[in-house]
Design an enzyme around this catalytic site. Structure first.
Site, PDB file in Angstrom:
ATOM      1  N   GLU A 126     -22.471 -10.852  -0.410  1.00  0.00           N
ATOM      2  CA  GLU A 126     -22.325  -9.832   0.648  1.00  0.00           C
ATOM      3  C   GLU A 126     -22.820 -10.302   2.013  1.00  0.00           C
ATOM      4  O   GLU A 126     -23.749  -9.730   2.591  1.00  0.00           O
ATOM      5  CB  GLU A 126     -23.039  -8.540   0.237  1.00  0.00           C
ATOM      6  CG  GLU A 126     -22.364  -7.843  -0.919  1.00  0.00           C
ATOM      7  CD  GLU A 126     -22.851  -6.408  -1.138  1.00  0.00           C
ATOM      8  OE1 GLU A 126     -23.974  -6.088  -0.722  1.00  0.00           O
ATOM      9  OE2 GLU A 126     -22.101  -5.626  -1.728  1.00  0.00           O
TER      10      GLU A 126
ATOM     11  N   GLU B 120     -18.016  -5.792  -8.028  1.00  0.00           N
ATOM     12  CA  GLU B 120     -19.145  -4.919  -8.373  1.00  0.00           C
ATOM     13  C   GLU B 120     -18.711  -3.466  -8.267  1.00  0.00           C
ATOM     14  O   GLU B 120     -17.959  -3.089  -7.370  1.00  0.00           O
ATOM     15  CB  GLU B 120     -20.314  -5.101  -7.400  1.00  0.00           C
ATOM     16  CG  GLU B 120     -21.026  -6.419  -7.424  1.00  0.00           C
ATOM     17  CD  GLU B 120     -22.198  -6.422  -6.427  1.00  0.00           C
ATOM     18  OE1 GLU B 120     -22.716  -5.355  -6.072  1.00  0.00           O
ATOM     19  OE2 GLU B 120     -22.565  -7.518  -5.990  1.00  0.00           O
TER      20      GLU B 120
HETATM   21  C1  GLA Z   1     -24.569  -4.868  -3.546  1.00  0.00           C
HETATM   22  C2  GLA Z   1     -25.196  -6.190  -3.913  1.00  0.00           C
HETATM   23  C3  GLA Z   1     -25.892  -6.171  -5.227  1.00  0.00           C
HETATM   24  C4  GLA Z   1     -26.642  -4.880  -5.425  1.00  0.00           C
HETATM   25  C5  GLA Z   1     -25.702  -3.715  -5.259  1.00  0.00           C
HETATM   26  C6  GLA Z   1     -26.363  -2.373  -5.488  1.00  0.00           C
HETATM   27  O1  GLA Z   1     -23.274  -4.746  -3.852  1.00  0.00           O
HETATM   28  O2  GLA Z   1     -24.275  -7.247  -3.882  1.00  0.00           O
HETATM   29  O3  GLA Z   1     -26.763  -7.265  -5.248  1.00  0.00           O
HETATM   30  O4  GLA Z   1     -27.655  -4.796  -4.496  1.00  0.00           O
HETATM   31  O5  GLA Z   1     -25.218  -3.718  -3.952  1.00  0.00           O
HETATM   32  O6  GLA Z   1     -25.449  -1.324  -5.333  1.00  0.00           O
END
Ligand code: GLA
Ligand code: ZN
Length: 681
Positions: free
Chosen positions: A150, A311
């Site tokens: 991210e 995710e």
């Molecule tokens: C993001 C991050 C993860 C985690 C999630 C929690 O997507 O990439 O490491 O922190 O948020 O929702």
């Protein structure tokens, strides 16, 4: 296609065994098997563990885990661990620490926290990527690279300032051209020396404006700083990408994106990804059509190629103000929503819930109780079974839309850096209004960049196309000339790529195509409204609709007036026009209408272009898409309602791949359930 080495919809997610003692590992593996999990994303935040000091690298835990997972049939999405730097690095080389918007040098802490122009960060992140790739290049469990995590956040340090000046030199060639692009004659901002240029922050040109906006005295500077920071982070990504690809040219690499994430120009980023992946975290009150639009935006980044759902939470998040549980059935439904819109993976954050720190209340497949007898685990295992049974049927199937919505990051930045005419204008919301009207009418849309090939679309919608970059006006003219239908709205065609106004009357370069002149732009208070009065109501269109926020006062210069304002001193002036241009037509909607207007008007416009809905009829809360492969169409029908609904398929018929049920004409679909109808040819 990424899934060749594991030809099914990948199922799994972020897994952090580095945060656990070994006895837990075997339990995890046992439960992965029960849940049908076949991909684990490893090593996302393990930099400190992998490299405890400058010269020591320790991958023992990772060696063992890669082997264990592979032995159990679980492939690895291997992260490079560079999203949070180790404490020793911050202590020894403070250049890795960012300087924030308020000019404060950060201390060690948090994550996604490295200065993208720090020589130390670049050196050690690349070295880490290189070491990992060298070590695991022949590991049979390695499926894909997950570069960092991210990417985001801006830095305002001196290294960034120096790199910004270099970036500007490359972009403009001379200081004189920079001065012109930024119109520095305003407020006597003439730059005499490259060193005069500093990052725009709260120490210089910017401040925190109303409605969550960044306000700035100089849009040109701020806009270029957004571009530059996006590029700087992209450079970091590319350096790691090259490092892993050097050892593993055939293993795909990605980084997890975040939907409509403002800070990074994902259209530029996507060119450097082998596959797009993204993290989907809707709130319980996020409209389903908004999530759908995000999936479509992500699919559009690489020309409609399938993407990875990298995710999502199996149950709840921790970072929203109110972290409600996904109701029974919702995790499954939202997973298929991603698949319906082009995802070839369904992955979670996280596989096991952590014991401490800020994500301990974030949902996971394995919860704190530690066994499989939980609602969440059972739902995950059920989905795992279904995805296994679907096999490779849907892999690489494409969504085909006849409507495109144009999305542009530069335009987004510029619209929301603008001082005036209103702070109420939010670019993505305006796009979503149009998208939502199509979504409700079961009409498929792609969300694509200005660079996309438009020739396959019958209708192109570009809400608030404020910035006209070089070649775009001509491209749109050619598209319409050739028979396309183009729709744009208020506050379009105003500036060039440097946010300098195109002189000679709005909408500037679009004026000829649209056949109108916008003389003035009125901004309404949130409590005020005007009306759109339709000249020939009927056939789905009502006589009048509310509108507001911005009202362009336009004159026709050849365009046909379809609706006009009903109130105020500009009552009777055009509010909606259509200009025939070559073989096509170009529409201008001069104001922001109530949702009902778009819901009545856009489907009607689609119908006139022969663009049909995907089902004959479906009640509110039902979502439809089609994915196609090898001449077969897969119709997804998702019921977001808690109650059963009846859906009319029209002349289509086929078998629901999930239940084996034969479907035709009209059928009942249970609450929060879905069909994947393999349509008869
Ligand atoms: C993001 C991050 C993860 C985690 C999630 C929690 O997507 O990439 O490491 O922190 O948020 O929702
Ligand atoms: Zn910096």
């Amino acid at each position: 296609m990424i899934n060749e080495r594991k030809p099914k919809i990948w199922y799994g997610g972020d897994y952090n065994p580095d945060q656990w003692e070994k006895p837990v590992w075997d339990e995890d593996l046992r439960m992965f098997k029960l849940a049908g999990i076949d991909v684990a994303t490893l090593n996302v935040f393990a930099w400190a563990r992998n490299q405890p000091d400058e010269d020591t690298y320790e991958f023992g835990w990772l060696d063992e885990m890669m082997d264990k997972l592979h032995a159990d049939g679980v492939g690895v999405c291997l992260a490079t661990s560079t999203a949070a730097h180790p404490a020793w690095m911050a202590r020894k080389y403070p250049d890795v620490l960012r300087v924030d918007f308020d000019g404060r040098k950060r201390k060690f802490g948090g994550r996604h926290n490295s200065c993208p122009n720090s020589p130390t960060y670049r050196k050690y992140s690349v070295r880490m990527a290189d070491k990992l790739a060298e070590r695991y290049k022949d590991h049979p469990g390695l499926l894909i690279w997950h570069i960092s995590n991210e990417y985001g956040g801006y830095c305002y340090c001196d290294n960034c300032a120096a790199a910004f000046r270099e970036w500007l030199r490359k972009r403009y060639g001379s200081l004189e051209r920079v001065n012109r692009a930024w119109n520095t004659a305003f407020w006597g901002h003439q730059f005499y020396d490259w060193e005069d240029i500093v990052p725009p922050s709260s120490l210089s040109e910017e401040w925190r404006g109303p409605n969550g906006r960044t306000a700035t005295s100089f849009q040109g500077i701020s806009l270029d700083y957004c571009r530059f920071q996006s590029d700087s982070l992209l450079e970091c990504y590319k350096l790691e990408y090259d490092a892993v690809k050097k050892h593993t040219p055939d293993i795909p690499a990605t980084t997890n994106l975040m939907g409509a994430f403002k800070e990074l120009d994902y259209h530029k980023w996507a060119k450097e990804l082998d596959v797009v992946s993204w993290d989907n975290y809707p709130g319980l009150d996020t409209p389903h059509s908004y999530t759908a639009m995000m999936h479509d935006l992500m699919r559009g980044l690489k020309d409609g190629q399938p993407f990875m759902l990298m995710e999502q939470t199996p149950s709840q998040q921790n970072w929203q103000p109110y972290n409600s549980l996904k109701r029974p059935g919702v995790m499954r439904l939202w997973s298929y929503q991603a698949v319906a819109r082009g995802a070839d993976t369904v992955m979670f954050f996280q596989l096991r819930r952590s014991i401490g720190a800020c994500e301990k209340y974030h949902g996971a497949v394995i919860e704190h109780v530690g066994h499989e007898h939980t609602r969440v685990f059972k739902e995950c295992a059920e989905l795992g079974r279904e995805l296994f049974e679907l096999g490779d049927a849907l892999l690489d199937a494409r969504v085909k839309a006849k409507v495109a919505i144009l999305f542009d990051w530069d335009n987004w930045w510029a619209v929301e850096l603008s001082s005036g005419p209103t702070v109420a204008l939010k670019y993505v919301e305006e796009l979503h209004k149009a998208y939502d009207a199509l979504y409700k009418a079961n009409i498929a849309a792609d969300v694509v960049s200005l660079e996309a090939d438009l020739s396959g679309y019958d209708l192109v919608i570009a809400p608030v196309l404020y910035m006209i970059k070089p070649g775009i006006a001509q491209k749109l003219e050619e598209y319409v000339s050739a028979g396309g239908t183009f729709v744009t709205t208020f506050f379009s065609g105003i500036v060039n790529e440097s946010d300098l106004v195109t002189l000679g009357g709005y909408p500037g370069e679009l004026r000829k195509l649209l056949g109108i002149w916008a003389e003035e732009i009125d901004a309404l208070l949130p409590s005020q409204s005007n009306t759109i009065v339709v000249r020939n109501p009927g056939d789905g269109l009502q006589a009048s609709y509310a509108c507001g926020m911005l009202c362009d006062l336009i004159h026709s210069e050849g365009a046909e007036v379809v609706a006009e304002y009903g109130e105020d001193f500009y009552a009777g002036m055009p509010a909606l026009t259509v200009n025939r241009f070559g073989n096509g037509e170009a529409w201008y909607l001069a104001t922001s209408p109530e949702a009902a207007f778009l819901q009545d008007w856009l489907p009607k416009l689609c119908a006139s272009r022969g663009i049909a809905p995907l089902v004959a009829s479906a009640p509110e809360g039902v979502e439809t898409t089609v994915r196609e492969k090898d001449g077969t169409s897969y119709l997804f029908v998702l019921n977001h309602n808690a109650e059963a609904v009846s859906v009319a398929l029209g002349v289509q018929s086929g078998v629901d791949m999930l239940s084996g049920r034969n479907l035709s004409e009209a059928a009942e679909l249970a609450g929060r359930d879905l069909w994947i109808v393999k349509l008869d040819r």
